[in-house]
Design an enzyme around this catalytic site. Structure first.
Site, PDB file in Angstrom:
ATOM      1  N   HIS A  64      11.795  -1.762  -1.067  1.00 45.53           N
ATOM      2  CA  HIS A  64      12.373  -0.866  -0.053  1.00 45.53           C
ATOM      3  C   HIS A  64      13.135  -1.727   0.958  1.00 45.53           C
ATOM      4  O   HIS A  64      12.753  -1.848   2.121  1.00 45.53           O
ATOM      5  CB  HIS A  64      11.265  -0.057   0.620  1.00 45.53           C
ATOM      6  CG  HIS A  64      11.735   1.180   1.336  1.00 45.53           C
ATOM      7  ND1 HIS A  64      13.079   1.536   1.414  1.00 45.53           N
ATOM      8  CD2 HIS A  64      11.050   2.154   2.014  1.00 45.53           C
ATOM      9  CE1 HIS A  64      13.182   2.670   2.096  1.00 45.53           C
ATOM     10  NE2 HIS A  64      11.978   3.057   2.474  1.00 45.53           N
ATOM     11  N   CYS A  99       6.018   2.381   7.980  1.00 47.85           N
ATOM     12  CA  CYS A  99       7.343   2.883   7.588  1.00 47.85           C
ATOM     13  C   CYS A  99       7.436   4.402   7.688  1.00 47.85           C
ATOM     14  O   CYS A  99       8.534   4.940   7.755  1.00 47.85           O
ATOM     15  CB  CYS A  99       7.644   2.431   6.163  1.00 47.85           C
ATOM     16  SG  CYS A  99       6.444   3.029   4.965  1.00 47.85           S
ATOM     17  N   ARG A 123      16.186   2.558  11.207  1.00 51.92           N
ATOM     18  CA  ARG A 123      16.722   2.782   9.860  1.00 51.92           C
ATOM     19  C   ARG A 123      18.212   3.109   9.974  1.00 51.92           C
ATOM     20  O   ARG A 123      19.033   2.614   9.199  1.00 51.92           O
ATOM     21  CB  ARG A 123      15.987   3.959   9.176  1.00 51.92           C
ATOM     22  CG  ARG A 123      14.536   3.717   8.837  1.00 51.92           C
ATOM     23  CD  ARG A 123      14.373   2.666   7.757  1.00 51.92           C
ATOM     24  NE  ARG A 123      15.079   3.018   6.531  1.00 51.92           N
ATOM     25  CZ  ARG A 123      14.616   3.855   5.600  1.00 51.92           C
ATOM     26  NH1 ARG A 123      13.432   4.395   5.725  1.00 51.92           N
ATOM     27  NH2 ARG A 123      15.328   4.118   4.514  1.00 51.92           N
ATOM     28  N   ASP A 172       0.915   0.889   5.285  1.00 53.76           N
ATOM     29  CA  ASP A 172       1.673   1.932   4.586  1.00 53.76           C
ATOM     30  C   ASP A 172       0.663   2.754   3.782  1.00 53.76           C
ATOM     31  O   ASP A 172      -0.509   2.379   3.649  1.00 53.76           O
ATOM     32  CB  ASP A 172       2.739   1.281   3.681  1.00 53.76           C
ATOM     33  CG  ASP A 172       3.601   2.304   2.935  1.00 53.76           C
ATOM     34  OD1 ASP A 172       3.677   3.468   3.375  1.00 53.76           O
ATOM     35  OD2 ASP A 172       4.194   1.929   1.899  1.00 53.76           O
ATOM     36  N   GLN A 181      14.287  -0.350   4.516  1.00 53.69           N
ATOM     37  CA  GLN A 181      13.168  -0.285   5.452  1.00 53.69           C
ATOM     38  C   GLN A 181      12.905  -1.667   6.053  1.00 53.69           C
ATOM     39  O   GLN A 181      12.721  -1.814   7.269  1.00 53.69           O
ATOM     40  CB  GLN A 181      11.912   0.200   4.700  1.00 53.69           C
ATOM     41  CG  GLN A 181      10.688   0.330   5.574  1.00 53.69           C
ATOM     42  CD  GLN A 181      10.810   1.478   6.554  1.00 53.69           C
ATOM     43  OE1 GLN A 181      11.116   2.595   6.182  1.00 53.69           O
ATOM     44  NE2 GLN A 181      10.593   1.204   7.827  1.00 53.69           N
ATOM     45  N   ARG A 220      17.506   6.477  -4.412  1.00 53.63           N
ATOM     46  CA  ARG A 220      16.046   6.381  -4.285  1.00 53.63           C
ATOM     47  C   ARG A 220      15.483   6.828  -5.621  1.00 53.63           C
ATOM     48  O   ARG A 220      15.630   8.004  -5.999  1.00 53.63           O
ATOM     49  CB  ARG A 220      15.537   7.271  -3.157  1.00 53.63           C
ATOM     50  CG  ARG A 220      14.038   7.516  -3.252  1.00 53.63           C
ATOM     51  CD  ARG A 220      13.443   8.119  -2.028  1.00 53.63           C
ATOM     52  NE  ARG A 220      13.408   7.151  -0.949  1.00 53.63           N
ATOM     53  CZ  ARG A 220      12.680   7.290   0.153  1.00 53.63           C
ATOM     54  NH1 ARG A 220      11.926   8.359   0.318  1.00 53.63           N
ATOM     55  NH2 ARG A 220      12.700   6.366   1.095  1.00 53.63           N
TER      56      ARG A 220
HETATM   57  N1   CP Z   1      10.241   5.325   5.451  1.00 60.06           N
HETATM   58  C1   CP Z   1      10.967   6.103   4.620  1.00 60.06           C
HETATM   59  O1   CP Z   1      11.670   5.643   3.719  1.00 60.06           O
HETATM   60  O2   CP Z   1      10.872   7.437   4.897  1.00 60.06           O
HETATM   61  P1   CP Z   1      11.338   8.622   3.916  1.00 60.06           P
HETATM   62  O3   CP Z   1      10.505   8.516   2.674  1.00 60.06           O
HETATM   63  O4   CP Z   1      11.087   9.875   4.702  1.00 60.06           O
HETATM   64  O5   CP Z   1      12.796   8.425   3.602  1.00 60.06           O
HETATM   65  N1  NVA Z   2       5.205   3.113  -0.293  1.00 54.59           N
HETATM   66  C1  NVA Z   2       5.718   4.427   0.011  1.00 54.59           C
HETATM   67  C2  NVA Z   2       6.839   4.317   0.991  1.00 54.59           C
HETATM   68  C3  NVA Z   2       7.446   5.625   1.429  1.00 54.59           C
HETATM   69  C4  NVA Z   2       8.602   5.454   2.345  1.00 54.59           C
HETATM   70  C5  NVA Z   2       6.151   5.123  -1.258  1.00 54.59           C
HETATM   71  O1  NVA Z   2       6.767   4.472  -2.118  1.00 54.59           O
HETATM   72  O2  NVA Z   2       5.865   6.306  -1.407  1.00 54.59           O
END
Ligand code: CP
Ligand code: NVA
Length: 305
Positions: free
Chosen positions: A129, A264, A292, A224, A132, A102
């Site tokens: 993502h 999400c 997930r 989101d 997701q 990530r």
């Molecule tokens: N939706 C998602 O990726 O959650 P986190 O940021 O908590 O991993």
């Molecule tokens: N769009 C958000 C998603 C978090 C899971 C971010 O990138 O922070």
């Protein structure tokens, strides 16, 4: 070496197979436990950003499949700072059988993929993502029976979650509409990628500024955060610009009567979505969170077993 970095790299047929595998692994897990098909294997999890769902679902998923997961937080390895991304990928590949990352720049996961000799999984970048999105499509199938022909409306920022979701819905033959404020739509190159997948699957893809137009007759209403990780400096401006894009009971009146609401998570209650909607009968957000686990186990088995 196969990676899971961008849904454009996967054929629609392969996405269907991943979804079938996720359903199988979920059933197997709930009827007594998964076979330890990843016994002796370790997944390294690199995090440049915070996480609840991604961290916990990958770690528990590896455990359930007989393997192990190793957490590498932002201060531990100094990806690209203490050591080059390529050297991190090559060193890690000598210890582990998979890498989940990530990160901020999407280029970082591409570079990990170029150097790693084990599979690399995108656990979120600034622009995508895909884990997701696979869980989201699984959730739509669970609740609506199929994605094909369904209308999915995304209201808000043309961000990482929106892009991967649009690709996944296009792969599955669904119709995708997004409403974003001027200046916050999906980038041109994302639109090209979605359109290419959509054309091959008889799917449609539309962009709007007016949330009502996107949501009209929608089977799924998705939103989101307005402020993704890394955008904190522009929070005040974004909160002002996105005010008309809140998913609330009034907007839901335009959707199909049986529409489901998706997010999400993490949610910013009172900003992009109201409590009433997020906790309402049409909300499936915690099913998404659970999926997930099942969707990612399918990715892990496909790439690492
Ligand atoms: N939706 C998602 O990726 O959650 P986190 O940021 O908590 O991993
Ligand atoms: N769009 C958000 C998603 C978090 C899971 C971010 O990138 O922070």
């Amino acid at each position: 070496m196969r990676h899971y970095l961008d849904l454009a790299d996967w054929r629609s047929e392969e996405i269907r197979e991943l979804l079938n595998l996720a359903q199988f692994l979920r059933l197997e897990f709930k009827s007594g436990g998964n076979k330890p098909v990843l016994r002796g294997k370790t997944l390294a999890m690199i995090f440049q950003k915070p996480s609840l769902r991604t961290k916990v679902s990958f770690e528990t998923g590896m455990n359930q499949l007989g393997g192990a997961a190793l957490m590498l937080g932002p201060d531990e390895i100094g990806l690209g700072k203490r050591e080059s991304i390529g050297d991190v990928a090559r060193s890690l590949s000598r210890f582990v059988q998979g890498i989940m990352a990530r990160v901020f720049a999407h280029e970082t996961v591409l570079e990990l993929g170029r150097y790693a000799t084990c599979p690399v999984i995108n656990g979120l970048t600034d622009s995508q993502h895909p884990c997701q999105a696979l869980a989201d499509v699984l959730t739509i199938i669970d609740h609506l029976g199929r994605v094909e022909g369904r209308r999915v409306a995304f209201v808000g920022d043309g961000n990482n979650v929106a892009f991967s979701l649009a690709q996944a819905v296009a792969h599955a033959g669904g119709h995708f509409a997004i409403a974003s404020p001027p200046g916050y739509g999906l980038p041109e190159e994302d639109i090209d990628s979605i359109a290419l997948i959509a054309r091959a699957n008889g799917s449609t893809f539309e962009t709007f500024h007016d949330p009502v137009q996107a949501v009209r007759e929608a089977d799924v209403v998705y939103t989101d955060t307005w402020i993704s990780m890394g955008q904190e400096a522009s929070a005040q401006q974004r909160i002002a610009d996105f005010q008309p894009y809140q998913v609330n009971a009034n907007l839901m009146k335009y959707a199909s009567r049986r529409a489901i609401v998706m997010h999400c998570l993490p949610a910013h209650r009172g900003q992009e979505v109201t409590d009433e909607v997020l906790d309402g009968p049409y909300s499936v957000v915690f099913d998404q969170a659970e999926n997930r686990l099942h969707a990612q186990k399918a990715i892990l088995v496909k790439l690492m077993a």
